[in-house]
Design an enzyme around this catalytic site. Structure first.
Site, mmCIF file in Angstrom:
data_model
loop_
_atom_site.group_PDB
_atom_site.id
_atom_site.type_symbol
_atom_site.label_atom_id
_atom_site.label_comp_id
_atom_site.label_asym_id
_atom_site.label_seq_id
_atom_site.Cartn_x
_atom_site.Cartn_y
_atom_site.Cartn_z
ATOM 1 N N ASN A 123 0.811 -1.218 0.000
ATOM 2 C CA ASN A 123 0.000 0.000 0.000
ATOM 3 C C ASN A 123 0.845 1.269 0.000
ATOM 4 O O ASN A 123 0.621 2.190 -0.786
ATOM 5 C CB ASN A 123 -0.905 0.012 1.238
ATOM 6 C CG ASN A 123 -1.766 -1.220 1.329
ATOM 7 O OD1 ASN A 123 -2.445 -1.571 0.388
ATOM 8 N ND2 ASN A 123 -1.743 -1.889 2.469
ATOM 9 N N THR A 151 2.786 -8.606 -1.341
ATOM 10 C CA THR A 151 2.723 -8.656 0.117
ATOM 11 C C THR A 151 2.239 -10.023 0.552
ATOM 12 O O THR A 151 1.358 -10.598 -0.084
ATOM 13 C CB THR A 151 1.803 -7.585 0.732
ATOM 14 O OG1 THR A 151 1.687 -7.790 2.132
ATOM 15 C CG2 THR A 151 0.415 -7.606 0.121
ATOM 16 N N VAL A 152 2.817 -10.558 1.628
ATOM 17 C CA VAL A 152 2.338 -11.843 2.143
ATOM 18 C C VAL A 152 1.061 -11.658 2.950
ATOM 19 O O VAL A 152 0.346 -12.622 3.229
ATOM 20 C CB VAL A 152 3.398 -12.559 3.006
ATOM 21 C CG1 VAL A 152 4.645 -12.841 2.209
ATOM 22 C CG2 VAL A 152 3.718 -11.770 4.272
ATOM 23 N N ASP A 153 0.768 -10.421 3.355
ATOM 24 C CA ASP A 153 -0.398 -10.169 4.203
ATOM 25 C C ASP A 153 -1.714 -10.168 3.432
ATOM 26 O O ASP A 153 -2.789 -10.184 4.039
ATOM 27 C CB ASP A 153 -0.242 -8.833 4.935
ATOM 28 C CG ASP A 153 0.877 -8.859 5.956
ATOM 29 O OD1 ASP A 153 1.148 -9.939 6.495
ATOM 30 O OD2 ASP A 153 1.487 -7.800 6.197
ATOM 31 N N ARG A 201 -0.704 -8.076 10.582
ATOM 32 C CA ARG A 201 -0.801 -6.997 11.556
ATOM 33 C C ARG A 201 -2.250 -6.598 11.828
ATOM 34 O O ARG A 201 -2.704 -6.563 12.966
ATOM 35 C CB ARG A 201 -0.010 -5.790 11.043
ATOM 36 C CG ARG A 201 -0.001 -4.593 11.950
ATOM 37 C CD ARG A 201 0.932 -3.527 11.404
ATOM 38 N NE ARG A 201 2.281 -4.045 11.275
ATOM 39 C CZ ARG A 201 3.162 -4.091 12.268
ATOM 40 N NH1 ARG A 201 2.821 -3.649 13.459
ATOM 41 N NH2 ARG A 201 4.363 -4.576 12.064
ATOM 42 N N GLU A 256 -0.308 -12.478 14.537
ATOM 43 C CA GLU A 256 0.561 -11.639 15.361
ATOM 44 C C GLU A 256 -0.127 -10.348 15.786
ATOM 45 O O GLU A 256 0.253 -9.729 16.785
ATOM 46 C CB GLU A 256 1.841 -11.289 14.595
ATOM 47 C CG GLU A 256 1.609 -10.428 13.367
ATOM 48 C CD GLU A 256 2.886 -10.059 12.623
ATOM 49 O OE1 GLU A 256 3.974 -10.357 13.138
ATOM 50 O OE2 GLU A 256 2.781 -9.495 11.516
ATOM 51 N N TYR A 307 10.084 -15.224 9.484
ATOM 52 C CA TYR A 307 10.529 -15.098 8.096
ATOM 53 C C TYR A 307 10.353 -16.380 7.295
ATOM 54 O O TYR A 307 10.315 -16.348 6.056
ATOM 55 C CB TYR A 307 12.002 -14.696 8.058
ATOM 56 C CG TYR A 307 12.275 -13.224 8.312
ATOM 57 C CD1 TYR A 307 11.275 -12.383 8.790
ATOM 58 C CD2 TYR A 307 13.529 -12.682 8.078
ATOM 59 C CE1 TYR A 307 11.528 -11.051 9.029
ATOM 60 C CE2 TYR A 307 13.794 -11.340 8.311
ATOM 61 C CZ TYR A 307 12.785 -10.517 8.792
ATOM 62 O OH TYR A 307 13.035 -9.195 9.018
ATOM 63 N N LEU A 308 10.274 -17.515 7.968
ATOM 64 C CA LEU A 308 10.101 -18.768 7.233
ATOM 65 C C LEU A 308 8.833 -18.740 6.389
ATOM 66 O O LEU A 308 8.774 -19.342 5.313
ATOM 67 C CB LEU A 308 10.048 -19.949 8.206
ATOM 68 C CG LEU A 308 11.274 -20.166 9.098
ATOM 69 C CD1 LEU A 308 11.044 -21.357 10.019
ATOM 70 C CD2 LEU A 308 12.520 -20.372 8.262
ATOM 71 N N ARG A 310 7.555 -16.310 4.704
ATOM 72 C CA ARG A 310 7.658 -15.538 3.460
ATOM 73 C C ARG A 310 8.862 -15.920 2.612
ATOM 74 O O ARG A 310 9.009 -15.410 1.497
ATOM 75 C CB ARG A 310 7.690 -14.049 3.781
ATOM 76 C CG ARG A 310 8.973 -13.563 4.422
ATOM 77 C CD ARG A 310 8.840 -12.120 4.855
ATOM 78 N NE ARG A 310 10.141 -11.484 4.992
ATOM 79 C CZ ARG A 310 10.344 -10.360 5.659
ATOM 80 N NH1 ARG A 310 9.322 -9.772 6.252
ATOM 81 N NH2 ARG A 310 11.544 -9.824 5.719
#
Length: 430
Positions: A123, A151-153, A201, A256, A307-308, A310
């Site tokens: 974004n 983005t992984v999100d 997030r 998270e 981090y694993l 992504r």
């Protein structure tokens, strides 16, 4: 101060260079997008420069000449995780508030005859690309800016999904299913509760993906904690206890970013805020594990894949890889057509069979907008996904696209030469 420059023209070759930059947290497939960009540009005889460490490298005039890389290296880039040119977390503010840095960036682009700027991020990156295009127009510099989704999100607005998410989702679902089998095998005499922490997030897309690991009520994950729903500890304890008594063990997946009803993050890592204004998170799994042990007396284990999630290119989704390449190729096509301030978005045209296409959307509809999960994707009790969520998520993790393996049993990833372009401007200060 940047000034307009007359474009060079040569027969059969577009005038100028293309600058590609990666932004924010990298993904298992962001380099597949980079490969798509470079291969598409080479097919049009356009030279691609890459910013070292993202927008920071562009400001410092630390540019990489990708024409020095072989075709084989670029192909290998398509199955290599990480960020081949480096990325960074650096958010440029509004034009008036950060004008010196925007003008420096434009000066660098002009000095290297960059006529197309592709910014591969989320974004905030879409917002930066939009502002750069506005400043270029103000100074009359011919520049086409295109945002490239990543983005992984999975929280990028307008696009159906984000390249990077499908592979992280596949890793999450597979990891939870495998870990659940381990817990089930030992539950009689050992671990009763296992807590897995997923990235996310403000949007619980990755936590939701864990729900694909099991299909019936007693299959893991038994409880999913979403940032879209307030965390109520007493109710959570009751659900854990009931699951252990019914199933024999309980697998929990927690985003998270889960918050209490008053808006406090359950796991604030205490690391302050980054340049994007984001609170550093991490540790929700260990926190919940400790609380469950203290309140219920169960033996608990927890995992923080971090981090694993992504970087796991070895377990990438084929769908995700194909989409990552497609947005890179489309971004080049849009840029060379002069389609300014747009982003190639993934559009789902069919669920069964799953079909998708790429279409341009204005950056103004993407910049600083966040896509959260629809309410009908979260089960009414707040602890699982619905059939609608499963219908959306399942196609995104389908297919395997493993990297080649060497005789040593490890994936064969590529490290590019990353030959620097000679600087033409004074060093950047600021």
């Amino acid at each position: 101060m940047p000034t307009a420059k007359t474009a060079r023209k040569s027969a059969g070759k577009p005038a100028g260079n293309l600058l590609y930059a990666q932004s924010g947290g990298v993904t298992a497939v962001i380099n597949a997008t980079a490969a798509g960009v470079i291969e598409a540009a080479r097919a049009r005889k356009v030279r691609v420069l890459a910013a070292r460490n993202g927008i920071l490298g562009a400001l410092r005039e630390e540019l990489i000449d990708t024409s020095k890389e072989s075709a084989a290296a670029i192909r290998a880039l398509g199955h290599t995780p990480g960020g081949a040119f480096g990325s960074c977390r650096l958010k440029l503010k509004a034009l008036d508030a950060d004008r010196a840095r925007y003008e420096r960036l434009l000066a660098v682009l002009q000095a290297h005859d960059v006529r197309w700027f592709l910014y591969n991020g989320g974004n905030d990156s879409a917002d930066t690309a939009l502002k750069v295009s506005q400043l270029a127009a103000e100074y009359g510099y011919p520049l086409t800016c295109v945002g490239v989704p990543k983005t992984v999100d999975n929280d990028l607005a307008v696009t159906d999904c984000c390249p990077g998410f499908g592979s992280a989702a596949k890793y999450t679902a597979v990891s939870v299913r495998e870990a659940a089998l381990d817990v089930a095998a030992m539950a009689e005499t050992s671990t009763k509760v296992f807590v897995y922490e997923a990235m996310g997030r403000h949007a619980g897309w990755l936590a939701a993906a864990a729900g694909l690991a099991g299909a019936d009520a007693d299959a893991a994950p038994h409880l999913i904690l979403f940032p879209e729903r307030p965390f109520e500890e007493a109710d959570f304890f009751a659900k854990v206890k009931a699951t252990v008594e019914r199933v024999g063990y309980c697998v929990v997946v927690a985003s998270e970013g889960i918050q209490t009803a008053d808006g406090r993050f359950v796991a604030d890592a205490g690391g302050g805020k980054d340049s994007f204004g984001h609170t550093q998170l991490g540790g929700v799994a260990s926190h919940l594990a400790g609380r469950v042990k203290d309140a219920l007396g169960y033996k608990v284990h927890w995992a923080l894949p971090d981090y694993l999630q992504r970087s796991a290119r070895h377990l990438a989704s084929k769908t995700d890889v194909e989409q990552a390449r497609a947005v890179g190729k489309a971004a080049v096509e849009y840029a060379l057509k002069g389609m300014n301030s747009v982003m190639p978005a993934i559009v789902r045209s069919s669920d069964a069979p799953y079909r998708w296409k790429i279409e341009p959307v204005p950056l103004s509809k993407v910049a600083n907008h966040e896509k959260k999960m629809p309410a009908n994707f979260i089960r009414k009790d707040g602890y699982g996904i619905t059939a609608a969520a499963r219908k959306y998520l399942e196609p995104l993790i389908r297919g395997e696209a493993p990297p080649p393996y060497g005789r040593d049993g490890l994936p064969q990833y590529v490290t590019l030469k990353n030959v620097a372009v000679k600087a033409k401007l004074p060093p950047f200060e600021g």
